[in-house]
Design an enzyme around this catalytic site. Structure first.
Site, PDB file in Angstrom:
ATOM      1  CD  GLU A   1      90.515 -17.981 111.103  1.00  0.00           C
ATOM      2  OE1 GLU A   1      89.521 -18.145 110.402  1.00  0.00           O
ATOM      3  OE2 GLU A   1      91.632 -18.484 110.869  1.00  0.00           O
ATOM      4  CG  LEU A   2      85.495 -16.616 117.358  1.00  0.00           C
ATOM      5  CD1 LEU A   2      85.825 -16.830 118.824  1.00  0.00           C
ATOM      6  CD2 LEU A   2      84.366 -15.629 117.186  1.00  0.00           C
TER       7      LEU A   2
ATOM      8  CG  LEU B   1      90.263 -16.763 125.461  1.00  0.00           C
ATOM      9  CD1 LEU B   1      90.562 -18.260 125.421  1.00  0.00           C
ATOM     10  CD2 LEU B   1      90.529 -16.195 126.848  1.00  0.00           C
TER      11      LEU B   1
ATOM     12  CD  GLN C   1      77.883 -38.551 118.844  1.00  0.00           C
ATOM     13  OE1 GLN C   1      78.981 -38.973 118.493  1.00  0.00           O
ATOM     14  NE2 GLN C   1      76.928 -39.342 119.298  1.00  0.00           N
ATOM     15  CD  GLU C   2      79.018 -30.130 122.479  1.00  0.00           C
ATOM     16  OE1 GLU C   2      79.574 -29.628 123.460  1.00  0.00           O
ATOM     17  OE2 GLU C   2      78.144 -29.537 121.816  1.00  0.00           O
TER      18      GLU C   2
ATOM     19  CG  HIS D   1      82.378 -24.015 117.309  1.00  0.00           C
ATOM     20  ND1 HIS D   1      81.965 -22.863 117.952  1.00  0.00           N
ATOM     21  CD2 HIS D   1      81.744 -24.033 116.117  1.00  0.00           C
ATOM     22  CE1 HIS D   1      81.124 -22.217 117.165  1.00  0.00           C
ATOM     23  NE2 HIS D   1      80.972 -22.894 116.041  1.00  0.00           N
TER      24      HIS D   1
HETATM   25  C1  GRF Z   1      78.690 -26.803 124.327  1.00  0.00           C
HETATM   26  O1  GRF Z   1      77.677 -26.955 123.378  1.00  0.00           O
HETATM   27  C2  GRF Z   1      79.989 -26.495 123.657  1.00  0.00           C
HETATM   28  O2  GRF Z   1      80.125 -27.089 122.399  1.00  0.00           O
HETATM   29  C3  GRF Z   1      79.897 -24.998 123.489  1.00  0.00           C
HETATM   30  O3  GRF Z   1      79.269 -24.538 124.646  1.00  0.00           O
HETATM   31  C4  GRF Z   1      78.458 -25.567 125.196  1.00  0.00           C
HETATM   32  C5  GRF Z   1      78.906 -25.790 126.596  1.00  0.00           C
HETATM   33  O4  GRF Z   1      78.098 -26.699 127.288  1.00  0.00           O
HETATM   34  N1  GRF Z   1      81.211 -24.440 123.273  1.00  0.00           N
HETATM   35  P1  GRF Z   1      78.533 -27.243 128.716  1.00  0.00           P
HETATM   36  O5  GRF Z   1      78.693 -26.022 129.618  1.00  0.00           O
HETATM   37  O6  GRF Z   1      79.805 -27.991 128.557  1.00  0.00           O
HETATM   38  O7  GRF Z   1      77.390 -28.094 129.153  1.00  0.00           O
END
Ligand code: GRF
Length: 218
Positions: A145-146, A95, A175-176, A111
Site C-alpha cells: 500500500e503506497l 514499487l 528532522q528527516e 515520507h
Molecule cells: C524527502 O523529503 C523525503 O522525505 C521524500 O523525498 C525527499 C528526498 O530528499 N521521500 P533527499 O533526496 O533525501 O534530499
C-alpha cells in the site's frame, strides 16, 4: 560478525542518503552502504555517493517495458550487493510486489508528512492548505500500500506564520536526517521488526503512528 549492508535508493539530491553516509562515518550506524541506486541518470545524489567512495548504479526505469521488469532489475542489483536492508530515500517510483516481497520486513521509506495524513505528493502544500498547526515526517516499513506500511518513527515540526511549502519542507528535512538513520539503527540492532501487520520495537507493538521522536530521551 558481518557488518550489515544497506542499499539506498534515490531519485534526486540525496540529502537523506548523505545523512546515512555521515551516520556511518560517525559510527552512529554500524553498517556499510553497499550501493546507492538511482532510477534517474542525473540524480545529484549519485555524484555525492561516488565522491564518498560508495558504489553507485543507475537503473533507468525508461529502459524497461513494465514496472515489474524494472523492479526485477532493481532486485537483481541489490542481491548482487548482498543487501540486508533497503532504504528508500526520495525514490520516486511506485514499487510492485516484485520488489517489495523479496525485501519485505527489511524495506523502509521516509515520507514527509505525519502519516496517515497526506500519502502521495505535495505533502507540505497540502498541510498548509489544510491550515494544519504542525507538519512532520514518518519513517515506515514498506508494504504494497503506497505510503501505507506501518509507521516506525515520526517527528513533528510547527507550521509557522508565513511558511511556504519550501520553508516548511526545509524545517521537516532537518528532522528527516535525524530520524531515518535512527530507525535503521534500531532495525540493525535487532530491536525493530515487522510482525504481522504492525511494527514492533523491543517486542512491543508500536502505536499506529509510530514512536514520537520529539518525546524520545536524547
Ligand atoms: C524527502 O523529503 C523525503 O522525505 C521524500 O523525498 C525527499 C528526498 O530528499 N521521500 P533527499 O533526496 O533525501 O534530499
Amino acid at each position: 560478525m558481518k557488518r550489515p549492508r544497506l542499499g539506498i535508493l534515490i531519485s534526486g539530491r540525496g540529502s537523506n542518503m548523505l545523512a546515512f553516509i555521515d551516520a556511518c562515518a560517525r559510527g552512529e550506524l554500524d553498517a556499510d552502504i553497499a550501493v546507492v541506486l538511482s532510477n534517474k541518470p542525473g540524480a545529484g545524489g549519485l555524484e555525492k555517493a561516488a565522491a564518498a567512495g560508495i558504489p553507485t548504479a543507475c537503473i533507468d526505469h525508461r529502459d524497461y517495458a513494465s514496472r515489474e521488469a524494472f523492479d526485477a532489475a532493481l532486485v537483481g542489483e541489490l542481491e548482487r550487493h548482498d543487501i540486508d536492508a533497503v532504504v528508500l530515500a526520495g525514490f520516486m517510483r511506485i514499487l510492485t510486489p516484485v520488489f517489495i516481497e523479496p525485501f519485505y520486513g527489511r524495506l523502509f521509506n521516509i515520507h514527509p508528512s505525519l502519516l496517515p495524513k497526506y500519502p502521495g505528493l505535495n505533502t507540505h502544500q497540502r498541510a498548509l492548505d489544510a491550515g494544519d498547526a504542525e507538519a512532520g515526517v514518518t519513517v515506515h516499513f514498506v508494504t504494497p500500500e503506497l505510503d501505507g506500511g506501518p509507521p516506525v518513527l515520526q517527528a513533528r515540526v510547527p507550521v509557522l506564520a508565513g511558511d511556504s511549502a519550501e520553508t516548511l519542507a526545509a524545517r521537516v528535512l532537518e528532522q528527516e536526517h535525524l530520524i531515518y538513520p535512527l530507525a535503521i539503527r534500531w532495525f540493525l540492532e535487532g530491536r525493530l521488526q515487522l510482525r504481522g501487520d504492525g511494527a514492533c520495537l523491543d517486542g512491543e507493538p508500536l502505536p499506529p503512528t509510530g514512536i514520537d521522536f520529539c518525546a524520545q530521551p536524547r
